[in-house]
Motif scaffolding. Sequence first.
Motif, PDB file in Angstrom:
ATOM      1  N   PRO A  49     -19.207 -25.582  28.894  1.00  0.00           N
ATOM      2  CA  PRO A  49     -18.095 -24.699  29.400  1.00  0.00           C
ATOM      3  C   PRO A  49     -17.182 -24.536  28.194  1.00  0.00           C
ATOM      4  CG  PRO A  49     -18.441 -26.478  31.163  1.00  0.00           C
ATOM      5  CD  PRO A  49     -19.279 -26.616  29.763  1.00  0.00           C
ATOM      6  N   ASP A  50     -16.409 -23.152  28.184  1.00  0.00           N
ATOM      7  CA  ASP A  50     -15.509 -22.873  27.091  1.00  0.00           C
ATOM      8  C   ASP A  50     -14.411 -24.011  26.766  1.00  0.00           C
ATOM      9  OD1 ASP A  50     -16.919 -20.821  26.607  1.00  0.00           O
ATOM     10  OD2 ASP A  50     -15.662 -19.310  27.841  1.00  0.00           O
ATOM     11  N   SER A  51     -13.950 -24.596  27.817  1.00  0.00           N
ATOM     12  CA  SER A  51     -12.937 -25.600  27.598  1.00  0.00           C
ATOM     13  C   SER A  51     -13.531 -27.027  27.095  1.00  0.00           C
ATOM     14  CB  SER A  51     -12.262 -25.935  29.130  1.00  0.00           C
ATOM     15  OG  SER A  51     -13.305 -26.269  29.759  1.00  0.00           O
ATOM     16  N   ILE A  52     -14.653 -27.177  26.777  1.00  0.00           N
ATOM     17  CA  ILE A  52     -15.391 -28.486  26.346  1.00  0.00           C
ATOM     18  C   ILE A  52     -15.949 -28.255  24.785  1.00  0.00           C
ATOM     19  CG2 ILE A  52     -16.940 -30.338  26.603  1.00  0.00           C
ATOM     20  CD1 ILE A  52     -16.752 -29.742  29.542  1.00  0.00           C
ATOM     21  N   PRO A  53     -15.362 -28.597  23.812  1.00  0.00           N
ATOM     22  CA  PRO A  53     -16.001 -28.535  22.617  1.00  0.00           C
ATOM     23  C   PRO A  53     -17.253 -29.225  22.289  1.00  0.00           C
ATOM     24  CG  PRO A  53     -14.226 -30.019  22.493  1.00  0.00           C
ATOM     25  CD  PRO A  53     -14.219 -29.754  23.892  1.00  0.00           C
ATOM     26  N   ALA A  54     -18.262 -28.560  21.551  1.00  0.00           N
ATOM     27  CA  ALA A  54     -19.670 -29.050  21.316  1.00  0.00           C
ATOM     28  C   ALA A  54     -19.409 -30.039  20.129  1.00  0.00           C
ATOM     29  CB  ALA A  54     -20.718 -27.937  21.110  1.00  0.00           C
ATOM     30  N   ALA A  55     -20.058 -30.930  20.089  1.00  0.00           N
ATOM     31  CA  ALA A  55     -20.094 -31.947  18.713  1.00  0.00           C
ATOM     32  C   ALA A  55     -21.321 -31.564  17.842  1.00  0.00           C
ATOM     33  CB  ALA A  55     -20.288 -33.452  19.187  1.00  0.00           C
ATOM     34  N   LEU A  56     -22.275 -31.243  18.521  1.00  0.00           N
ATOM     35  CA  LEU A  56     -23.654 -30.739  17.793  1.00  0.00           C
ATOM     36  C   LEU A  56     -24.473 -30.135  18.729  1.00  0.00           C
ATOM     37  CD1 LEU A  56     -25.854 -32.913  18.865  1.00  0.00           C
ATOM     38  CD2 LEU A  56     -24.952 -34.315  16.791  1.00  0.00           C
ATOM     39  N   GLN A  57     -25.521 -29.487  18.243  1.00  0.00           N
ATOM     40  CA  GLN A  57     -26.724 -28.916  19.232  1.00  0.00           C
ATOM     41  C   GLN A  57     -27.893 -29.478  18.825  1.00  0.00           C
ATOM     42  OE1 GLN A  57     -26.293 -24.755  17.753  1.00  0.00           O
ATOM     43  NE2 GLN A  57     -24.959 -24.153  19.463  1.00  0.00           N
ATOM     44  N   TRP A  58     -28.867 -29.469  19.880  1.00  0.00           N
ATOM     45  CA  TRP A  58     -30.267 -29.909  19.996  1.00  0.00           C
ATOM     46  C   TRP A  58     -31.198 -28.917  20.027  1.00  0.00           C
ATOM     47  CZ3 TRP A  58     -32.824 -34.482  18.543  1.00  0.00           C
ATOM     48  CH2 TRP A  58     -31.913 -35.515  18.296  1.00  0.00           C
ATOM     49  N   VAL A  59     -32.274 -28.882  19.267  1.00  0.00           N
ATOM     50  CA  VAL A  59     -33.187 -27.603  19.149  1.00  0.00           C
ATOM     51  C   VAL A  59     -34.570 -28.127  19.608  1.00  0.00           C
ATOM     52  CG1 VAL A  59     -33.830 -25.648  17.892  1.00  0.00           C
ATOM     53  CG2 VAL A  59     -31.323 -26.566  17.704  1.00  0.00           C
TER      54      VAL A  59
END
Length: 581
Positions: free
Chosen positions: A272-282
């Motif tokens: 959700p927009d209010s929660i920052p992402a630390a990284l992405q898994w692909v």
Amino acid sequence: MKSKSCFFRFLSLGLGLITLALPLSCGPESKGKPSDTGPVAARYAGGELSIQHGMEVFNRHCASCHNFQASEIGPNLSGVTSQVDKAWLVAYIQDPKAMIDGGDPRAAALFERYRMYMPGFPHLQGEDMEHLLGFIHKFSEAEKRNTSNRTGGLVNPIPQPIPEAGLALELEEWFTAPPTATEPLLARINKLDGIGGRLFLADQRGILYEINGDTVHSYLDLKAKTPAFIDTPGFGSGLGSFAFHPAFEANGLLYTTHTEKAGSARADFALPDSIPAALQWVLTEWQATDPGKATFAGSRREVLRADMTSQIHGFQELTFNPLAQPSDPDYGLLYLGIGDGGAALGGHPELCDNSRHIWGSVIRIDPGGRSSANGQYGIPEGNPFLGQEGALGEIWARGFRNPHRMTWDRGGSHQMFISNIGQHSVEEINLGRAGADYGWPVREGTFLFDVHANSELVYPLDKPDTLFTGPALQYDHDEGNAVSGGYAYRGMRVPELQGWYLFGDIPRGTLFGAQVAEMDGKDPATVYRVALRIDGEATTLAARSLHPRVDLRFAQDASGELYLFTKNDGKVYRVAGAKKP
């Protein structure tokens, strides 16, 4: 000599007013790293193995009289590391009579309340003392976060020690993986698997090797072919897992998972927009133009991408069901274990244990289909949540903190085993069932977990649990730290192991086993401790380790034979036999 009862009673006096907290992560070991919280400027030991040792000392000497939430036989231990300095605690534990007779106000007040001297414990020195106080400090800080005011937390939820199996595994050192660093972890080898007669080994720093005899060569340099690839800051990042399509020799299809920086591309499963992402898994599909070649050449395409709230508990095991035949509905379907990303204790438990979100689940997809929202894979008809309003059809099972490994019994039971790494109390092996809910973050093993209470503790259930699927095996954190999922042995080389499910503990390198026939999913089966011999010598993996954290993993080849390997030094071992110790 004092009775055991008096021993604990006196110790409870000396350790009065201390609080405990034990965050044991599955991340890189930080043994000896100090923590410095609270108003008292003290440096307490941190790191999973030192805190674990402190728990063992506490459970041996303190646990029968103390908890961290109420005064019972002994005082409530909550808060002491924030109220008195470390030097006072050390002095009092080692010689309380001297402090009482010397007029120390706090010591005198404790004596006035309990009207007895606590015997001194001068033998608690060095690491024993440091780790005990580090454990106490950790639990103390966690109790401050008990906003639900839940009581009855269990420091030692499974007090019975794990019995010996009467079995010693015989290992032969096979080879050492090429170092990708100059100090431990020398090679971040994370998975060994194969297709047909070929075996492959992944290093999380981005290289997929093929094993040839006693040597390896680079088959796919994923880091070089994926510009956005990152393998920092550790915590499982980098090349996570790989799986060859069961028809690889014909279609050349290989699948991998890896990490990229947050925002590298649009996520199919975005926070959700209010929660920052630390990284992405692909998740990526690679297609070799010539599957028989010693080095990969071909094309790649992205299958799916997900955001994570932190660097921990990301994409874990990637695998196909090895039992499925071309005529079976499960053939060619790809399973992926996805951790909670740290969301449960990171302030977002709403992202976990529901069918609306992908985190904390095992998903099953058809990489050859195109019915997904992004059009890059299919959602199998047999998936349990397909067609349910508001649910993700990809989800096959849910309620996991960190579904680290998935394997199948290739013999009589044909059961699926899913290892789930616990928070700070219980490690578990689950039997995989479509649509099952394994309970995280409100269950850990057969115990209640409360994200709003002391996160270092579990709590007893008020009544038998019918809401969730319980574990087939479990052990607690005075026996280990993080479960390394294993295999049901059905090979030919070691007949003594037939019918055993062999697994272990990642940081400590301890080996465990259980009888597959006892793993019926009704109640946890008995876990046994398995001894070890390497090249004919009785030893342990920890004793041979270059680093306090062993980082143990298990593997199996197409013939059902077992291998063990250790990340800290890159050593790969064959299981060559088993006998009574």
